[in-house]
Design a protein around this motif. Structure first.
Motif, short mmCIF file in Angstrom:
data_model
loop_
_atom_site.label_atom_id
_atom_site.label_comp_id
_atom_site.label_asym_id
_atom_site.label_seq_id
_atom_site.Cartn_x
_atom_site.Cartn_y
_atom_site.Cartn_z
N THR A 248 -2.64 45.91 -12.25
CA THR A 248 -1.82 46.46 -13.34
C THR A 248 -1.44 45.40 -14.38
O THR A 248 -1.05 45.74 -15.49
CB THR A 248 -0.53 47.13 -12.81
OG1 THR A 248 0.20 46.16 -12.06
CG2 THR A 248 -0.84 48.33 -11.95
N ASP A 249 -1.59 44.13 -14.02
CA ASP A 249 -1.36 43.08 -15.03
C ASP A 249 -2.57 42.98 -15.97
O ASP A 249 -2.49 42.26 -16.97
CB ASP A 249 -1.07 41.73 -14.37
CG ASP A 249 -2.09 41.36 -13.30
OD1 ASP A 249 -2.32 42.18 -12.40
OD2 ASP A 249 -2.66 40.27 -13.38
N ASN A 250 -3.64 43.68 -15.65
CA ASN A 250 -4.81 43.66 -16.53
C ASN A 250 -5.02 45.02 -17.19
O ASN A 250 -6.13 45.35 -17.60
CB ASN A 250 -6.06 43.26 -15.73
CG ASN A 250 -5.99 41.82 -15.26
OD1 ASN A 250 -5.30 41.00 -15.86
ND2 ASN A 250 -6.69 41.51 -14.19
N VAL A 251 -3.96 45.82 -17.28
CA VAL A 251 -4.04 47.13 -17.95
C VAL A 251 -3.22 47.04 -19.23
O VAL A 251 -1.98 47.02 -19.19
CB VAL A 251 -3.52 48.27 -17.06
CG1 VAL A 251 -3.60 49.60 -17.79
CG2 VAL A 251 -4.29 48.33 -15.74
N ILE A 258 -9.09 44.41 -21.25
CA ILE A 258 -8.55 43.05 -21.29
C ILE A 258 -8.85 42.32 -19.98
O ILE A 258 -8.98 42.94 -18.93
CB ILE A 258 -7.01 43.07 -21.55
CG1 ILE A 258 -6.50 41.67 -21.89
CG2 ILE A 258 -6.26 43.67 -20.37
CD1 ILE A 258 -5.06 41.65 -22.41
N ASP A 259 -8.98 41.01 -20.09
CA ASP A 259 -9.19 40.09 -18.97
C ASP A 259 -10.53 40.27 -18.28
O ASP A 259 -10.67 40.96 -17.28
CB ASP A 259 -8.03 40.15 -17.97
CG ASP A 259 -6.93 39.19 -18.39
OD1 ASP A 259 -7.07 38.57 -19.47
OD2 ASP A 259 -5.94 39.04 -17.65
N TYR A 260 -11.49 39.59 -18.89
CA TYR A 260 -12.85 39.62 -18.38
C TYR A 260 -13.01 38.52 -17.35
O TYR A 260 -13.28 37.38 -17.68
CB TYR A 260 -13.83 39.43 -19.53
CG TYR A 260 -13.84 40.60 -20.48
CD1 TYR A 260 -14.76 41.62 -20.32
CD2 TYR A 260 -12.91 40.69 -21.51
CE1 TYR A 260 -14.77 42.71 -21.18
CE2 TYR A 260 -12.92 41.78 -22.37
CZ TYR A 260 -13.84 42.78 -22.20
OH TYR A 260 -13.84 43.86 -23.04
#
Ligand code: AMP
Ligand code: MG
Length: 487
Positions: A248-251, A258-260
């Protein structure tokens, strides 16, 4: 010289308590490895200036006028378990600026050195993973999928130590914002309702300004984020993109990818496909992504509960309705996307069945998703199906059903074939291509990365001499392929 960015830093100005000031580590010898000149131009930036000053700016060594470097607080559910404090442990938000169209962007450095949130990590990044994010995010953008974008990669001149010493690098990326589901979770999990409300107001003002004046903005925000994620994940599914770490920190609340990290594109069609070395249970497998998206939105809804309604039951009902809407919105977006891939304009009830029947053939025959999808337009133009499809008993019947649909479309099969070629890519950032280009770059040769970027940033046009960028990996590569988080 004028300031390179006309910063207008609303987060730093309005959101005291949601970040800590931070600064980049000193780096011995920053050098510009890649500058995204077309992007810089479209943002109204001075390309010439960035060529000369970019190494210093994008490594955080020279702070451009107006920057307010900071690290944001956030939390996150990682592989299902809640981490109450993550935050920018290897990133620095330099500030926000507006492009000529008035669109606001965060400018963030990734790999710029430790912050208060580094939790024992070095806060740094190595060249391979930063180039990986650059290549794949630019590929995603070219495919028309909402994403953060990559403005530059700078090598730092110092090694970072992972299993071995690797060349250090910093990625400069732009994003509609870096507000995440995890940002809300940080404040909500501390029962900080006033903070959560302040964050909600800021998020609405920044991304969904029309909601500011509706009777229940919290419900409005939840629904807007649900819609944006449903549309986004459906688009990932269309191109075989596997995010790999849908924590959920990458949503992003903006609805951008976001955040590849360990992301990858699926070669052979198989919903169970997982490449990430850390995803041992296959939680973030290709076919699980819509379900995980809904799970992540449930976590978002939880953070908003006290704001959805004063009455607990009513609040819970709002949350349930929004999560149900995710399923419907996702299904509709998926079917709409598949219809376009099959060249169909006029919707019919069984369109999703038509698409699913095709994907069953792909799966049974272990067909490469991208090349096989692209090959369908040739069939619409009268060519024989390629071997993989021809060998499937079910394909003849399927193709008769599909071609009958195209015949009923305005201008028939040939117009459908042209429409299909505009949405079914030839060139995607295939894993074997990305890996070999990154290996060359880490060895000092950026040529292969440039060549790959050229192909994948024009994904729909046949590029003479670029056949090797269109071909699937040898089976032996795909079988053993793993991606890593790149921390
Ligand atoms: P990510 O996997 O990039 O989404 O990061 C998850 C969390 O780990 C974030 O809080 C990052 O800031 C933190 N993190 C990742 N890599 C590092 C690193 N090398 N040093 C410090 N923190 C890191
Ligand atoms: Mg992250």
């Amino acid at each position: 010289m004028p300031a390179p960015f006309a910063f207008d830093n609303t987060f730093a100005a309005q959101m005291d308590g949601f970040f800590l000031p931070a600064q980049a580590a000193p780096f011995p010898e920053p050098k510009l490895a890649l500058l995204n000149e077309p992007l810089a131009q479209s943002l109204g930036l001075d390309v010439e200036q960035l060529r000369t000053e970019g190494a210093g700016i994008f490594s955080g060594q020279s702070l451009p006028e107006g920057a307010t470097p900071l690290a944001q607080f956030y939390a996150g559910h990682q592989f299902g378990g809640f981490s109450p404090q993550l935050g920018d442990g290897r990133a620095l938000l330099l500030g926000e600026f507006l492009d000529p169209a008035g669109q606001r962007y965060d400018l963030q450095l990734k790999g710029s050195g430790p912050t208060e949130f580094s939790r024992g990590g070095d806060g740094k990044a190595s060249l391979g993973p930063m180039l990986r994010e650059y290549v794949i995010s630019e590929g995603m953008h070219a495919l028309g999928i909402p994403t953060t974008r990559s403005l530059a990669v700078v090598t730092t001149g110092e090694p970072v130590y992972r299993e071995e010493p690797l060349p250090g690098a910093v990625l400069a990326r732009i994003a509609a914002s870096h507000l995440r589901v995890g940002t809300f979770a940080f404040f909500a999990s501390r029962q900080d309702i006033a903070g959560t409300r302040k964050l909600m107001d800021y998020t609405i003002a920044r991304h969904y300004p029309d909601l500011a004046t509706i009777p229940n903005p919290a419900v409005g925000l939840l629904n807007a984020v649900v819609d944006a994620q449903a549309e986004l994940i459906a688009q990932w599914m269309m191109v075989g993109f596997i995010h790999g770490v849908m924590n959920t920190d990458n949503v992003a609340l903006s609805g951008e990818t976001i955040d590849y990290g360990p992301c990858a594109f699926m070669d052979r069609y198989d919903p169970g496909t997982v490449y990430s070395s850390i995803d041992r249970q296959g939680r973030y497998a290709y076919g699980n992504q819509p379900g995980i998206g809904q799970w992540n939105l449930a976590r978002f809804a939880e953070t908003l509960l006290p704001l959805l309604d004063d009455d607990d039951d009513t609040a819970m009902n709002h949350a349930k309705e929004a999560l149900q809407a995710f399923g419907l919105r996702y299904q509709a977006a998926w079917t709409r996307g598949m219809r376009a891939k099959l060249g169909i304009i006029e919707a019919q009830d069984e369109d999703d069945v038509l698409a699913k029947d095709l994907l069953e053939i792909f799966e049974a025959q272990k067909l490469d998703y991208t090349t096989t999808m692209r090959s369908l337009s040739s069939i619409a133009r009268g060519e024989a199906p390629r071997a993989g499809l021809a060998r499937a008993n079910a394909f003849e019947g399927w193709s008769a059903r599909w071609l009958a649909r195209l015949d009923a479309e305005p201008n028939g099969r040939s117009a459908a074939a042209d429409r299909m070629d505009a949405v079914n890519p030839i060139y995607i950032p295939r894993n074997h291509l990305v890996e070999s280009a990154l290996d060359a770059a880490v060895g000092g040769d950026l040529g292969p990365v440039q060549d790959l970027l050229e192909a994948i940033t024009h994904p729909y046009e046949v590029q003479p001499g670029s056949d090797r960028f269109a071909e699937p990996a040898p089976d032996a590569f795909d079988d053993g392929f793993q991606t890593f988080c790149g921390t």
